[in-house]
Motif scaffolding. Structure first.
Motif, mmCIF file in Angstrom:
data_model
loop_
_atom_site.group_PDB
_atom_site.id
_atom_site.type_symbol
_atom_site.label_atom_id
_atom_site.label_comp_id
_atom_site.label_asym_id
_atom_site.label_seq_id
_atom_site.Cartn_x
_atom_site.Cartn_y
_atom_site.Cartn_z
ATOM 1 N N ARG A 98 4.100 -7.397 -6.203
ATOM 2 C CA ARG A 98 2.984 -6.863 -5.432
ATOM 3 C C ARG A 98 2.126 -5.901 -6.236
ATOM 4 N N PHE A 132 1.055 -2.021 -7.670
ATOM 5 C CA PHE A 132 1.040 -0.646 -7.186
ATOM 6 C C PHE A 132 -0.261 -0.358 -6.461
ATOM 7 N N ARG A 163 -4.621 -3.574 -5.906
ATOM 8 C CA ARG A 163 -3.305 -3.395 -6.494
ATOM 9 C C ARG A 163 -3.421 -3.373 -8.021
ATOM 10 N N ARG A 221 -1.402 -4.209 -11.316
ATOM 11 C CA ARG A 221 -0.236 -4.991 -11.722
ATOM 12 C C ARG A 221 0.053 -4.911 -13.214
ATOM 13 N N ALA A 248 7.132 -0.405 -5.735
ATOM 14 C CA ALA A 248 5.992 -0.900 -4.966
ATOM 15 C C ALA A 248 5.987 -0.310 -3.566
#
Length: 276
Positions: free
Chosen positions: A55, A57, A66, A68, A249
């Protein structure tokens, strides 16, 4: 439809996985709670784990975005003028069997235990923005920074600033204008009371101020350590990285909801006199 039927809907599988990560309950205990077999719990965890680890952060104040990769992190930090805080954390793991090559690689020189190290990067509020660079406990922090490509990212983004501790002094030497590390101890100061008084207290004050600026990443690491598997990981070392990312996460999602504090303005405001 071929294959075994699901006894748990997706929401229950997600809750089972979160409960296992948070408390460290066994598959048997979780099976008793949900009235299913331990194999069903194990299959649910195996299915949800990769989804959570991939997923990325959460970004504070910007839901839906997000981070990654390291490239995403440094590009966001450069665009939003975020000063990063970098630190490493160690988790004790099981000792490799005797006779296996590289057995001593996991013995941490600091903790004298078999550990796995992870690099954590947070913002000024202690909100985790990235976590990774997994390596055995014997490897130095500076080595992981170079092999993972963190040092290269500072060269590609000259506007990004960071606060680090003594373990990343080499990174600070390579990027003097970007990375701030604690000041070195004055020469000839072997005992606490050696050297001139002004020099001793000046060094301690500079070190204290630098520690205040980077203590927030320690808070981010402390929040992750509240999860049972990261207090002492008893699973296979090959699955530690995925477990750690799955936990980080979730912690990142909760931390991103904290409001960003803006400094109060010191600009003078004209006061208009009111008639009585």
């Amino acid at each position: 439809m071929a294959g075994p039927k699901y006894e748990l809907v997706f929401i229950d599988r997600l809750l089972v996985t979160t409960g296992h990560l948070r408390t460290g309950l066994t598959h048997t205990a979780l099976g008793v709670l949900y009235k299913v077999g331990s194999s069903t719990i194990g299959r649910a965890i195996l299915e949800v784990h990769p989804l959570s680890a991939d997923r990325g952060f959460a970004v504070p104040d910007r839901p839906g975005i997000r981070l990654r990769t390291l490239e995403d992190l440094f590009a966001d930090a450069a665009a939003e003028d975020v000063t990063l805080r970098i630190d490493g954390k160690e988790t004790q793991v099981r000792r490799p069997r005797a006779g296996r090559p590289g057995r001593r690689a996991f013995v941490s020189g600091k903790r004298r235990q078999n550990t796995v190290k992870i690099t954590t990067i947070s913002d000024g509020r202690g909100r985790t923005l990235w976590s990774g660079a997994q390596r055995p406990g014997r490897m130095h922090n500076q080595t992981s920074v170079r092999t993972e490509g963190i040092a290269e990212q500072f060269h590609q983004h000259p506007g990004v600033r960071a606060e680090v501790d003594d373990g990343y002094r080499g990174l600070a030497s390579e990027s003097l204008d970007q990375v701030s590390a604690p000041p070195r101890k004055p020469k000839g100061m072997k005992a606490p009371n050696d050297g001139p008084v002004t020099e001793r207290y000046g060094w301690r004050e500079m070190k204290r101020l630098q520690s205040l600026r980077r203590i927030c990443v320690e808070h981010a690491n402390a929040e992750v350590r509240q999860w049972r598997p990261l207090q002492w990981y008893t699973g296979r070392r090959e699955t530690y990285g995925e477990t750690h990312l799955a936990i980080d996460a979730r912690v990142s999602d909760r931390a991103a909801k904290q409001p960003t504090r803006h400094n109060a303005s010191t600009e003078l405001v004209h006061v208009r006199a009111t008639a009585c």
